[in-house]
Design an enzyme around this catalytic site. Structure first.
Site, PDB file in Angstrom:
ATOM      1  N   THR A 147      68.850 -11.253  55.775  1.00  0.00           N
ATOM      2  CA  THR A 147      69.837 -11.788  54.700  1.00  0.00           C
ATOM      3  C   THR A 147      69.320 -11.717  52.958  1.00  0.00           C
ATOM      4  O   THR A 147      70.217 -11.062  52.823  1.00  0.00           O
ATOM      5  CB  THR A 147      69.063 -13.793  54.913  1.00  0.00           C
ATOM      6  OG1 THR A 147      67.748 -13.529  54.593  1.00  0.00           O
ATOM      7  CG2 THR A 147      69.326 -14.165  55.812  1.00  0.00           C
ATOM      8  N   LYS A 173      62.608  -9.552  59.686  1.00  0.00           N
ATOM      9  CA  LYS A 173      62.823 -10.048  58.237  1.00  0.00           C
ATOM     10  C   LYS A 173      63.135 -11.250  57.731  1.00  0.00           C
ATOM     11  O   LYS A 173      62.503 -11.635  58.749  1.00  0.00           O
ATOM     12  CB  LYS A 173      65.079 -10.349  58.867  1.00  0.00           C
ATOM     13  CG  LYS A 173      65.488 -11.719  59.740  1.00  0.00           C
ATOM     14  CD  LYS A 173      64.581 -13.130  58.607  1.00  0.00           C
ATOM     15  CE  LYS A 173      66.107 -12.662  57.100  1.00  0.00           C
ATOM     16  NZ  LYS A 173      65.506 -14.732  57.271  1.00  0.00           N
ATOM     17  N   THR A 184      63.484 -17.448  56.284  1.00  0.00           N
ATOM     18  CA  THR A 184      63.112 -17.513  57.373  1.00  0.00           C
ATOM     19  C   THR A 184      62.415 -16.233  58.218  1.00  0.00           C
ATOM     20  O   THR A 184      62.957 -15.213  57.257  1.00  0.00           O
ATOM     21  CB  THR A 184      64.542 -17.202  58.423  1.00  0.00           C
ATOM     22  OG1 THR A 184      65.101 -18.524  57.775  1.00  0.00           O
ATOM     23  CG2 THR A 184      64.092 -17.801  59.822  1.00  0.00           C
ATOM     24  N   GLU A 270      61.829 -12.185  47.509  1.00  0.00           N
ATOM     25  CA  GLU A 270      62.892 -13.013  46.513  1.00  0.00           C
ATOM     26  C   GLU A 270      61.996 -12.888  45.185  1.00  0.00           C
ATOM     27  O   GLU A 270      61.328 -13.519  44.515  1.00  0.00           O
ATOM     28  CB  GLU A 270      63.588 -14.229  47.264  1.00  0.00           C
ATOM     29  CG  GLU A 270      63.945 -14.217  48.529  1.00  0.00           C
ATOM     30  CD  GLU A 270      64.547 -15.722  48.732  1.00  0.00           C
ATOM     31  OE1 GLU A 270      65.621 -15.484  49.594  1.00  0.00           O
ATOM     32  OE2 GLU A 270      63.927 -16.371  48.275  1.00  0.00           O
ATOM     33  N   ASN A 392      67.144 -18.050  44.121  1.00  0.00           N
ATOM     34  CA  ASN A 392      67.445 -19.768  44.648  1.00  0.00           C
ATOM     35  C   ASN A 392      68.334 -20.356  43.789  1.00  0.00           C
ATOM     36  O   ASN A 392      68.461 -21.472  45.023  1.00  0.00           O
ATOM     37  CB  ASN A 392      66.020 -19.730  44.880  1.00  0.00           C
ATOM     38  CG  ASN A 392      65.821 -19.060  45.814  1.00  0.00           C
ATOM     39  OD1 ASN A 392      65.461 -19.825  47.235  1.00  0.00           O
ATOM     40  ND2 ASN A 392      64.458 -17.695  45.428  1.00  0.00           N
ATOM     41  N   THR A 397      75.098 -23.433  49.069  1.00  0.00           N
ATOM     42  CA  THR A 397      74.655 -25.116  49.672  1.00  0.00           C
ATOM     43  C   THR A 397      75.692 -24.771  51.035  1.00  0.00           C
ATOM     44  O   THR A 397      76.854 -24.597  50.682  1.00  0.00           O
ATOM     45  CB  THR A 397      74.942 -25.710  49.190  1.00  0.00           C
ATOM     46  OG1 THR A 397      75.519 -25.775  47.885  1.00  0.00           O
ATOM     47  CG2 THR A 397      73.242 -25.350  48.584  1.00  0.00           C
TER      48      THR A 397
END
Length: 397
Positions: A147, A173, A184, A270, A392, A397
């Site tokens: 992702t 991942k 995740t 991230e 983020n 969303t």
């Protein structure tokens, strides 16, 4: 044990494929791993009280038979918090894979990662299955499960068991929402060893505790975290029994792969620019050492200090202090890299240029010695940068 080049299909009897189905605009987003024969399987799953539909289904399937012959994964949509429709969609995903492979539905594990709350688009799912092939591009599977990750995460090893060579491969991942207790975080491991599901589950449980459960990027635990291990016995080695010498060798293979994948996830956090490794030794119990290490590496203040290349040992000792375990605060040593900054809880003068060189590296090592016992533990994480907030804030969303 040998570290070798390969992919998730390197063990005997496995194949894999990855492709673009349409869950994402352009990137690969759909794939599967397939075993020629039903494999013994073990799994650990998220401790989040909100559990995604694919996890529920996969967990139930494993509990029914202890076998698995395929794992199918999509990225871009998590199929989490989607109610009864999400459960139906996960079941449909399992059924479509089983029909295409002509195997029992409960032999198919399903996993999803991506945006929470979006319903699975059936037209895209069916499009993906129409293009998947049994012996496809196994390297593309590692790409299809990503992702916000910046790169794939794969590790392959082999080991001699008597006259037989056992191969084990892992792929994972994870980049954000990483604070597993098994974002995740998904990890899939294939192996061609002959080992029972029960023995495999015990090995996985033990190794997860000191690897994936010891990484943290942002303190969030996903609704979709899953680690699955399939071992199909195609090597035809003598069955690996619990507590045997072969079992120890098998666990060392699993430990190497899962440590490598865990560190790769932490390194790819991230917006991260640095990997942080915290080692705590001299503890009375390993669990206490791991708890303190994870407390330090999970501290936002420690993370931002590392990003700013500031050797702020005060933040380190403070984070250790609020871990939910006891230690004598007056006996602690702290090293940043090779340089002592605190000895028996007293500050030590250090060369600023020397420590600045250490702080500017891409990997930062922090060691704490509690001087209370012989046990140790590790945890891994990353620094906290401006880019983490940006990534983020802009995530859909």
């Amino acid at each position: 044990m040998n570290i070798i080049k390969g992919n998730i299909a390197s063990p005997l009897g496995f194949s894999a494929d990855g492709l673009h189905a349409g869950f994402k605009k352009k990137k690969l987003d759909f794939g599967w791993i397939v075993s020629e024969v039903p494999a013994n399987v073990a799994g650990v799953f998220t401790t989040n009280k909100v559990i995604a539909a694919p996890l529920k289904l996969t967990k139930n399937s494993i509990e029914k038979s202890g076998k698995m012959q395929a794992i199918v994964v999509n990225s871009g949509i998590a199929n989490s918090c989607t109610g009864k429709q999400g459960e139906k969609d996960a079941f449909k995903m399992q059924q479509l894979a089983a029909n295409k492979l002509q195997i029992q539905p409960e032999y198919v594990g399903v996993a999803s990662t991506g945006v929470i709350g979006k319903v699975m688009p059936m037209s895209i799912l069916k499009n993906g299955f129409s293009k998947l092939v049994k012996n496809g591009n196994a390297d593309d599977f590692a790409k299809a499960i990503l992702t916000t990750d910046t790169h794939t995460k794969t590790c392959v090893v082999n080991e001699e068991f008597g006259s037989d060579t056992v191969t084990m491969a892992g792929v994972a991942k994870g980049s954000g929402m990483i604070h597993p207790n098994l974002a995740t975080m998904l990890a899939f491991i294939t192996c061609d060893a002959n080992i029972s599901s029960q023995t495999l589950q015990q090995a996985l449980k033990d190794v997860v505790e000191v690897t994936f459960n010891q990484i943290t990027v942002d303190g969030d635990t996903s609704t979709n975290d899953m680690v699955l291990v399939m071992s199909n016995g195609c090597t035809n080695n003598n069955e690996i029994k619990k507590d045997s010498e072969d079992y120890y060798k098998f666990k060392q293979m699993l430990l190497y792969i899962m440590t490598d994948l865990a560190k790769s996830i932490a390194r790819d956090g991230e917006g991260a620019s640095k990997l942080i490794e915290v080692t705590v030794k001299g503890a009375k119990e390993s669990s206490a050492a791991r708890m303190i290490a994870k407390s330090v590496v999970g501290s936002s203040l420690v993370k931002t200090a590392i990003f700013g290349e500031d050797p702020n040992w005060g933040r380190i000792i403070a984070a250790a202090g609020y871990a939910k375990t006891y230690f004598d605060i007056n006996q602690v040593d702290i090293f940043i890299g090779r340089i002592p900054v605190l000895i028996r809880s007293s500050p030590v003068k250090y060369d600023k240029e020397e420590i600045q060189e250490i702080m500017s590296a891409e990997e930062i090592s922090i060691q704490l010695d509690l001087h209370q016992g012989n046990c140790e533990g590790q945890a891994w994480g990353c620094d906290l940068s401006y880019d983490y907030v940006k990534i983020n804030a802009l995530y859909t969303t």
